[in-house]
Design a protein around this motif. Structure first.
Motif, short mmCIF file in Angstrom:
data_model
loop_
_atom_site.label_atom_id
_atom_site.label_comp_id
_atom_site.label_asym_id
_atom_site.label_seq_id
_atom_site.Cartn_x
_atom_site.Cartn_y
_atom_site.Cartn_z
N ARG A 1 0.83 -1.21 0.00
CA ARG A 1 0.00 0.00 0.00
C ARG A 1 0.86 1.26 0.00
NH1 ARG A 1 -1.86 3.92 3.00
NH2 ARG A 1 -0.72 3.32 4.88
N LEU A 2 1.87 1.28 0.87
CA LEU A 2 2.76 2.44 0.93
C LEU A 2 3.51 2.64 -0.38
CD1 LEU A 2 4.16 1.98 4.56
CD2 LEU A 2 2.64 3.81 3.76
N SER A 3 3.91 1.55 -0.99
CA SER A 3 4.62 1.62 -2.27
C SER A 3 3.71 2.17 -3.37
CB SER A 3 5.15 0.24 -2.64
OG SER A 3 5.83 0.27 -3.86
N LEU A 4 2.47 1.74 -3.36
CA LEU A 4 1.51 2.19 -4.37
C LEU A 4 1.23 3.68 -4.29
CD1 LEU A 4 -1.17 -0.65 -4.48
CD2 LEU A 4 0.24 0.14 -6.38
N ILE A 5 1.19 4.22 -3.07
CA ILE A 5 0.87 5.64 -2.93
C ILE A 5 2.13 6.52 -2.97
CG2 ILE A 5 -1.27 5.21 -1.67
CD1 ILE A 5 0.21 6.02 0.92
N GLY A 6 3.28 5.89 -3.18
CA GLY A 6 4.52 6.67 -3.31
C GLY A 6 5.18 7.00 -1.99
N ALA A 7 4.76 6.38 -0.90
CA ALA A 7 5.38 6.61 0.41
C ALA A 7 6.56 5.66 0.58
CB ALA A 7 4.34 6.42 1.51
#
Length: 184
Positions: free
Chosen positions: A11-17
């Motif tokens: 999830r974090l990777s998908l949102i660019g975090a």
């Protein structure tokens, strides 16, 4: 627990975090639970194939020894990773060399894969099929077939597909069964 961790990293990777995702990866990469899961995965996949250290995973005692040896505090005292090269053939077709490392190295590599995989999986385009969990050559062919059916010849669409080694592991009979193949 690993699934929850992997979902959060994804999830974090998908949102660019990316920084937050990497902090989680760093935090969980050497946890005993992650190491335990990695040891069990290595035991299932290649535990009876010894590497340069001659170590094999035959029972729970061997797993406990690996848990102790692969502790973060012991890693700096381990010798530099060495590999043993063996000749292998894929489905009797190709000869290739494979490097077999020590059991501790396999555990550490698997451990890192368990925590890093969701981060990079989220970054890959959905149509990338090569070397991915849950993706195979049949799915790639299905994507290719549906893409060809959608092409509008009037708009001169361009399709770029890398077919190199795509059919190495697919039996000819399977291709004929799943796809209409002309007898000509």
């Amino acid at each position: 627990m690993l699934n929850l961790f992997q979902k959060e990293v994804c999830r974090l990777s998908l949102i660019g975090a990316d920084k937050e995702a990497m902090k989680l990866v760093e935090h969980y990469s050497m946890k005993p639970l992650t190491r335990y899961l990695a040891i069990n995965k290595v035991a299932l996949q290649s535990g009876m194939l010894s590497g340069v250290d001659g170590f094999t995973i035959r029972n729970v005692k061997d797993k406990i020894i690996l848990m102790f040896i692969s502790k973060e505090t012991h890693l700096f005292s381990l010798p530099v990773m060495k590999t043993k090269c063996i000749e292998s053939s894929t489905f009797g077709i190709k000869e290739r060399k494979i490097g077999i490392c020590s059991m501790v190295d396999r555990v550490l590599q698997t451990q890192l894969c368990l925590v890093l995989y969701p981060y990079y999986e989220a970054k890959y385009p959905e149509y990338l099929y090569s070397s991915r969990k849950g993706r195979n050559a049949f799915q790639a062919l299905g994507f290719f077939k549906s893409s060809l059916e959608k092409i509008d010849l009037a708009s001169l669409s361009l399709v770029l597909i890398n077919f190199e080694n795509l059919f190495d592991n697919i039996r000819h009979e399977d291709i004929c069964f799943y796809f209409e193949v002309s007898s000509k």
